[in-house]
Design a protein around this motif. Structure first.
Motif: not given
Length: 216
Positions: A116-141
């Motif tokens: 679970h990642l807490e993200l207060p910047a995600i508003s309902q307007a973002i949920v309705d019409s925006g885009v959320i992109l998630v990426y990952f990498r190995t820590t320390g690289t």
């Protein structure tokens, strides 16, 4: 004709008479038939080919002909009717793109509970019409980020769900720490502006997104 005289035994030989005149030649007999032709002898060996003669020199290039005179300018045609006004083009991108990015370092994942990642910047307007992109990498690289959903032969990572104020990450394996997650949040209007300014942008490529949106 010669005459032979008889002589007595043991008598003295008489004088030799004079030689008579040579008789005339007899007539020539007929010519015999032509004999058969003998076999032809073997053909002699072919002689060597003679050397190729030298190529003759190229002839001189003739001079270019004189350029003809320029023709006179034709008369100006009548002006065509004015075409209809075209549609207004889209507004170009400026510095008003509303984008936010957040980095969560050294995160754990498990196949029993979502991360679970807490993200207060995600508003309902973002949920309705925006885009959320998630990426990952190995820590320390320092290697680039990979986009979610991600899958290889042994593990998968996906966005399980998101809503106002959070993102949940789902995995099919257990890892205690060692993962960095980068979350990019783009409002609906800003997404349209970004696509106009950067047509063909690949949202799964973090480097392209970071360059287009000036994300550090």
């Amino acid at each position: 004709m010669f005459s032979v005289s008889a002589c007595k035994k043991d008598g003295t030989n008489g004088a030799i008479g004079t030689t008579g005149a040579t008789g005339a030649d007899g007539a020539q007999g007929p010519q015999g038939d032509t004999g058969a032709q003998g076999p032809a002898g073997p053909q002699g060996a072919t002689g060597p080919t003679g050397p190729t003669g030298a190529t003759g020199a190229n002839g001189a290039t003739g001079a270019n002909g004189a350029t003809g005179a320029t023709g006179g300018t034709g008369a100006t045609g009548p002006q065509g009717p004015q075409g209809p006004q075209g549609p207004t083009g889209p507004t170009g991108a400026d510095g008003s793109v509303d984008v936010k990015s957040y980095l969560f370092t050294n995160q754990s994942v498990t196949y029993t509970l979502n991360t679970h990642l807490e993200l207060p910047a995600i508003s309902q307007a973002i949920v309705d019409s925006g885009v959320i992109l998630v990426y990952f990498r190995t820590t320390g690289t320092t290697t680039g980020y990979s986009a979610l959903p991600y899958s290889d032969t042994n593990r998968t990572l996906t966005v399980a769900d998101f809503g106002a104020g959070f993102v949940n990450i789902k995995a099919n394996y257990l890892q205690n720490g060692g993962l960095d997650f980068k979350v990019v949040i783009i409002s609906g209007g800003s997404l349209t502006t970004m696509k106009v300014a950067h047509p063909g942008i690949n949202l799964k490529n973090y480097s392209e997104v970071a360059t287009a949106l000036h994300i550090n």
